[in-house]
Design a protein around this motif. Structure first.
Motif, PDB file in Angstrom:
ATOM      1  N   THR A  40     -10.996 -17.350  -2.992  1.00  0.00           N
ATOM      2  CA  THR A  40     -10.618 -15.564  -3.535  1.00  0.00           C
ATOM      3  C   THR A  40      -9.651 -15.066  -2.203  1.00  0.00           C
ATOM      4  N   SER A  41      -9.867 -15.170  -1.466  1.00  0.00           N
ATOM      5  CA  SER A  41      -8.601 -14.730  -0.170  1.00  0.00           C
ATOM      6  C   SER A  41      -7.576 -15.693   0.399  1.00  0.00           C
ATOM      7  N   THR A  42      -7.426 -16.485  -0.313  1.00  0.00           N
ATOM      8  CA  THR A  42      -5.698 -17.634  -0.126  1.00  0.00           C
ATOM      9  C   THR A  42      -5.483 -16.943  -1.470  1.00  0.00           C
ATOM     10  N   SER A  43      -5.472 -16.506  -2.548  1.00  0.00           N
ATOM     11  CA  SER A  43      -4.488 -16.068  -4.025  1.00  0.00           C
ATOM     12  C   SER A  43      -4.175 -14.778  -3.303  1.00  0.00           C
ATOM     13  N   VAL A  44      -4.906 -14.073  -1.998  1.00  0.00           N
ATOM     14  CA  VAL A  44      -4.211 -12.468  -2.479  1.00  0.00           C
ATOM     15  C   VAL A  44      -3.340 -12.518  -0.813  1.00  0.00           C
ATOM     16  N   VAL A  45      -4.171 -12.821   0.740  1.00  0.00           N
ATOM     17  CA  VAL A  45      -3.452 -12.643   1.770  1.00  0.00           C
ATOM     18  C   VAL A  45      -2.007 -13.339   1.721  1.00  0.00           C
ATOM     19  N   PRO A  46      -1.965 -14.222   1.925  1.00  0.00           N
ATOM     20  CA  PRO A  46      -0.723 -14.994   1.792  1.00  0.00           C
ATOM     21  C   PRO A  46       0.596 -13.902   1.337  1.00  0.00           C
ATOM     22  N   LYS A  47       1.011 -13.831   0.224  1.00  0.00           N
ATOM     23  CA  LYS A  47       1.238 -12.571  -0.290  1.00  0.00           C
ATOM     24  C   LYS A  47       1.582 -11.907   0.126  1.00  0.00           C
ATOM     25  N   ALA A  48       0.396 -10.741   0.242  1.00  0.00           N
ATOM     26  CA  ALA A  48       0.096  -9.206   1.140  1.00  0.00           C
ATOM     27  C   ALA A  48       0.784  -9.438   2.433  1.00  0.00           C
ATOM     28  N   LEU A  49       1.082 -10.534   3.459  1.00  0.00           N
ATOM     29  CA  LEU A  49       1.002 -10.903   4.526  1.00  0.00           C
ATOM     30  C   LEU A  49       2.843 -10.857   4.351  1.00  0.00           C
ATOM     31  N   GLY A  50       3.268 -11.795   3.137  1.00  0.00           N
ATOM     32  CA  GLY A  50       4.959 -11.748   2.946  1.00  0.00           C
ATOM     33  C   GLY A  50       5.148 -10.456   2.626  1.00  0.00           C
ATOM     34  N   ILE A  51       4.761  -9.262   2.485  1.00  0.00           N
ATOM     35  CA  ILE A  51       4.954  -8.359   2.287  1.00  0.00           C
ATOM     36  C   ILE A  51       4.704  -7.679   3.824  1.00  0.00           C
ATOM     37  N   PHE A  52       4.126  -7.052   3.791  1.00  0.00           N
ATOM     38  CA  PHE A  52       3.697  -6.534   5.438  1.00  0.00           C
ATOM     39  C   PHE A  52       5.118  -6.287   6.966  1.00  0.00           C
ATOM     40  N   TRP A  53       5.252  -8.442   6.987  1.00  0.00           N
ATOM     41  CA  TRP A  53       5.681  -8.566   7.728  1.00  0.00           C
ATOM     42  C   TRP A  53       7.404  -8.774   7.414  1.00  0.00           C
ATOM     43  N   ILE A 108       0.326  -1.063  -0.268  1.00  0.00           N
ATOM     44  CA  ILE A 108       0.178   0.112  -0.197  1.00  0.00           C
ATOM     45  C   ILE A 108       0.937   0.987  -0.036  1.00  0.00           C
ATOM     46  N   PRO A 109       0.511   1.981  -1.345  1.00  0.00           N
ATOM     47  CA  PRO A 109       2.148   3.192  -1.674  1.00  0.00           C
ATOM     48  C   PRO A 109       1.645   4.284  -0.205  1.00  0.00           C
ATOM     49  N   GLY A 110       2.253   5.050   0.452  1.00  0.00           N
ATOM     50  CA  GLY A 110       2.214   5.480   0.857  1.00  0.00           C
ATOM     51  C   GLY A 110       2.291   5.560   2.937  1.00  0.00           C
ATOM     52  N   PHE A 111       1.614   4.299   3.107  1.00  0.00           N
ATOM     53  CA  PHE A 111       1.727   3.525   4.041  1.00  0.00           C
ATOM     54  C   PHE A 111       2.440   2.789   4.376  1.00  0.00           C
ATOM     55  N   GLU A 112       3.720   2.929   3.655  1.00  0.00           N
ATOM     56  CA  GLU A 112       5.208   0.999   3.894  1.00  0.00           C
ATOM     57  C   GLU A 112       5.725   1.244   5.391  1.00  0.00           C
ATOM     58  N   ASP A 113       5.320   2.138   6.291  1.00  0.00           N
ATOM     59  CA  ASP A 113       5.636   2.275   7.727  1.00  0.00           C
ATOM     60  C   ASP A 113       4.875   1.911   8.479  1.00  0.00           C
ATOM     61  N   ALA A 114       3.528   1.525   8.038  1.00  0.00           N
ATOM     62  CA  ALA A 114       2.477   1.514   8.819  1.00  0.00           C
ATOM     63  C   ALA A 114       1.786  -0.122   8.349  1.00  0.00           C
ATOM     64  N   HIS A 115       2.812  -0.887   7.865  1.00  0.00           N
ATOM     65  CA  HIS A 115       2.588  -2.827   7.099  1.00  0.00           C
ATOM     66  C   HIS A 115       2.063  -2.904   7.754  1.00  0.00           C
ATOM     67  N   LEU A 116       3.654  -2.899   8.895  1.00  0.00           N
ATOM     68  CA  LEU A 116       3.158  -4.236   9.886  1.00  0.00           C
ATOM     69  C   LEU A 116       1.776  -3.885  10.894  1.00  0.00           C
ATOM     70  N   TRP A 117       1.135  -2.482  11.521  1.00  0.00           N
ATOM     71  CA  TRP A 117      -0.312  -2.469  11.696  1.00  0.00           C
ATOM     72  C   TRP A 117      -1.572  -3.001  10.781  1.00  0.00           C
ATOM     73  N   ILE A 118      -1.016  -3.131   9.461  1.00  0.00           N
ATOM     74  CA  ILE A 118      -2.026  -3.176   8.684  1.00  0.00           C
ATOM     75  C   ILE A 118      -2.098  -4.871   8.663  1.00  0.00           C
TER      76      ILE A 118
END
Length: 312
Positions: free
Chosen positions: A75-88, A19-29
């Motif tokens: 649908t959720s499994t297609s998106v969320v695991p990769k998103a969490l990899g980015i955030f974490w 999420i551009p502009g919210f990189e510092d908040a990725h862990l909280w997101i």
């Protein structure tokens, strides 16, 4: 030689920025992301388990609910695991093939999801307008055939999307400002002409979502007409109450989907993070809310779930 140099410049991986502009908040997101994902998995797996175990629930309505649960998990499994990899872990890289594969599965699951909502509207129409012939019109075998038809439609409509983009040239250091490989987000990082891809994507949205919403509206128009012919107000309320859960699921599913698709194509003045948050809501909220809605609104399913929960 020019062709060789161009091929060399094409990336083997894309970079998903989250999420551009919210990189510092990725862990909280990531906290609401992961919580919603876990709740959606628990809810949909519970629906599949209970319907599978209970013979009395082996009916068209609950078979459709199982199909909905499977597409929600997809649908959720297609998106969320990769998103969490980015955030974490800041794992932003994804191969071109992996990106196009993710795109295919998540969009195919979305089209399948839309088809199931149409089948559910048909189920409610037959149950209310032709109650005596319900079991003969909508047998379990016929529901299975409808599900297969919906799956074939999803594959045929969505497969051209990654195939068209696979032929596009992508410049080096292709950065996708998104948490996942959305069709338009990937198309926008191409160095070539994306008119065909853009047009095809818009046609799919208009044909699939538009046609499905028209069929759902037609079903409910016929349902309302049939209900108004009933003299008893109590019968009115009982008939309409059987449709409440389905209407709620339609609203939670199609509203963020339409906003996401339209803002990607026509919302040039909207901030990028708004695009991304709207898009993620579509893959996060419906999978979590659908089993809750049906669990609350459907007494037979609620009783069976409570039976297993109390036994535990």
């Amino acid at each position: 030689m020019a062709a060789f140099n161009h091929t060399q410049s094409e990336p083997s991986t894309f970079i998903l920025m989250g999420i551009p502009g919210f990189e510092d908040a990725h862990l909280w997101i990531s906290i609401p992301f992961s919580m919603i994902y876990v709740i959606s998995l628990l809810g949909n797996v519970t629906v599949l388990f209970v319907v599978g175990k209970e013979q009395t629930l082996h009916k068209p309505m609950y078979l459709l609910l199982c199909m909905l649960a499977l597409t929600d998990i997809g649908t959720s499994t297609s998106v969320v695991p990769k998103a969490l990899g980015i955030f974490w872990f800041n794992l932003k890289g994804i191969t071109v093939g992996g990106c196009l594969t993710q795109m295919f599965f998540l969009h195919a699951a979305s089209v399948m999801h839309s088809a199931i909502l149409v089948f559910m509207a048909l189920d409610r129409y037959v149950a209310i307008c032709y109650p005596l012939n319900y079991t003969t019109i909508l047998s379990n075998a016929r529901i299975a055939k409808l599900g297969l038809a919906g799956l074939v439609r999803a594959v045929l409509f969505i497969l051209p999307m990654p195939l068209l983009l696979r032929r596009q040239p992508f410049c080096a250091n292709s950065v996708i400002t998104h948490t996942y490989c959305d069709h338009m987000a990937v198309a926008k990082v191409s160095c070539g002409d994306i008119t065909v891809s853009r047009t095809y994507g818009l046609v799919v949205v208009c044909v699939v979502i538009g046609l499905d919403l028209i069929l759902i509206a037609l079903s409910y128009g016929l349902i309302i007409r049939a209900v108004l012919r009933i003299s008893s107000k109590k019968a009115h309320q009982k008939a309409l109450n059987t449709c409440t859960a389905h209407v709620c699921v339609i609203l939670t599913s199609h509203t963020p989907s339409l906003f996401s698709s339209l803002t990607h194509r026509f919302g040039e003045g909207i901030a990028p993070h708004v695009h991304i948050i709207l898009a993620n809501l579509y893959f996060l909220l419906p999978p979590m809310l659908n089993p809750i809605i049906y669990g609350v609104k459907t007494k037979e399913l609620r009783d069976k779930v409570c039976k297993y929960a109390c036994r535990k």
